[in-house]
Design an enzyme around this catalytic site. Structure first.
Site, PDB file in Angstrom:
ATOM      1  N   CYS A  94     -13.107  -3.599   6.313  1.00  0.00           N
ATOM      2  CA  CYS A  94     -12.124  -4.505   6.922  1.00  0.00           C
ATOM      3  C   CYS A  94     -12.678  -5.919   6.889  1.00  0.00           C
ATOM      4  CB  CYS A  94     -11.821  -4.096   8.364  1.00  0.00           C
ATOM      5  SG  CYS A  94     -10.572  -5.141   9.135  1.00  0.00           S
ATOM      6  N   LEU A  95     -11.854  -6.860   6.435  1.00  0.00           N
ATOM      7  CA  LEU A  95     -12.313  -8.249   6.332  1.00  0.00           C
ATOM      8  C   LEU A  95     -12.650  -8.833   7.693  1.00  0.00           C
ATOM      9  CD1 LEU A  95      -9.715  -9.449   3.666  1.00  0.00           C
ATOM     10  CD2 LEU A  95     -12.174  -9.056   3.299  1.00  0.00           C
ATOM     11  N   HIS A 136      -3.763   1.136   7.191  1.00  0.00           N
ATOM     12  CA  HIS A 136      -4.775   0.249   7.782  1.00  0.00           C
ATOM     13  C   HIS A 136      -4.128  -1.067   8.242  1.00  0.00           C
ATOM     14  CE1 HIS A 136      -8.969  -1.676   7.636  1.00  0.00           C
ATOM     15  NE2 HIS A 136      -8.169  -2.743   7.593  1.00  0.00           N
TER      16      HIS A 136
HETATM   17  O1  GNR Z   1     -10.157  -5.060   1.516  1.00  0.00           O
HETATM   18  C1  GNR Z   1      -9.939  -4.032   2.175  1.00  0.00           C
HETATM   19  N1  GNR Z   1     -10.299  -2.836   1.668  1.00  0.00           N
HETATM   20  C2  GNR Z   1      -9.887  -1.613   2.219  1.00  0.00           C
HETATM   21  C3  GNR Z   1     -10.504  -0.451   1.751  1.00  0.00           C
HETATM   22  C4  GNR Z   1     -10.113   0.782   2.239  1.00  0.00           C
HETATM   23  C5  GNR Z   1      -9.119   0.853   3.173  1.00  0.00           C
HETATM   24  C6  GNR Z   1      -8.515  -0.291   3.671  1.00  0.00           C
HETATM   25  C7  GNR Z   1      -8.890  -1.526   3.182  1.00  0.00           C
HETATM   26  S1  GNR Z   1      -8.121  -2.950   3.769  1.00  0.00           S
HETATM   27  C8  GNR Z   1      -9.367  -4.143   3.523  1.00  0.00           C
HETATM   28  C9  GNR Z   1      -8.856  -5.528   3.850  1.00  0.00           C
HETATM   29  C10 GNR Z   1      -8.488  -5.617   5.305  1.00  0.00           C
HETATM   30  O2  GNR Z   1      -9.273  -5.748   6.191  1.00  0.00           O
HETATM   31  N2  GNR Z   1      -7.216  -5.480   5.588  1.00  0.00           N
HETATM   32  O3  GNR Z   1      -6.814  -5.493   6.877  1.00  0.00           O
HETATM   33 NI    NI Z   2      -8.523  -4.758   8.042  1.00  0.00          NI
END
Ligand code: GNR
Ligand code: NI
Length: 171
Positions: A94-95, A136
């Site tokens: 998650c970023l 997500h």
């Molecule tokens: O970049 C992201 N990769 C990811 C990998 C597996 C499952 C979900 C994600 S989402 C994430 C970017 C992010 O934080 N989106 O909210």
């Molecule tokens: Ni995320």
């Protein structure tokens, strides 16, 4: 277009249930474009508006592989209307929680209803990584993070560590 700052957890805004958009106006369209630019720059495969401090139900995703054509998707007020019985576990980043990777069990496929950038109702069905990414992002709109699928103890360790590193950066 403009690149936006991505909020890092812990942050109250990442824990808020976001408000429906309802009517898709120019401001919403501009924000979706800025979110896409921010997502590609990060880089990530999805981004939800609360991650850039906007508490509205807006999501962008692009799960195309590096060798594939870009496949940007903009979703307003997305809602899961069907989920497969089959569950699969996948590793998620998650970023908003840099370097935190969590195995999350989720439905392998989902059907999502949403408004497109013109305010037209649409539905899509996704499986695999795209389904995982959509779930997500919709979690983000409800203030839910991937660490919420961990035990309270593990979640606490991770969030306290992120909090410390944030406070270290401030001064
Ligand atoms: O970049 C992201 N990769 C990811 C990998 C597996 C499952 C979900 C994600 S989402 C994430 C970017 C992010 O934080 N989106 O909210
Ligand atoms: Ni995320």
């Amino acid at each position: 277009m403009a690149k936006l700052d991505i909020l890092i957890a812990p942050d109250r805004r990442l824990r808020t249930r976001c408000a429906p958009v309802g009517k898709v106006d120019d401001a919403a369209r501009r924000l979706l474009d800025d979110m896409l630019e921010t997502m590609y720059d990060a880089p990530g495969i999805g981004l939800a508006a609360p991650q850039v401090g906007v508490l509205k139900r807006l999501v962008v995703i692009d799960c195309a592989r590096d060798e594939e054509e870009p496949a940007p998707l903009k979703l307003v007020d997305p809602e899961v209307v069907w989920r497969s019985e089959e569950l699969v576990t996948g590793n998620e980043g998650c970023l908003s929680l840099p370097e935190v990777y969590v195995d999350v069990e989720r439905p392998e496929a989902v059907r999502v209803a949403y408004l497109d950038e013109n305010g037209e109702p649409q539905e899509l069905e996704a499986e695999g990584l795209r389904a995982r990414c959509l779930q997500h992002e919709i979690d983000h709109l409800n203030g839910v993070l991937h660490v919420d699928y961990l035990s309270a103890i593990k979640r606490g360790v991770i969030l306290r560590r992120l909090d410390k590193s944030k406070r270290r950066k401030k001064d």
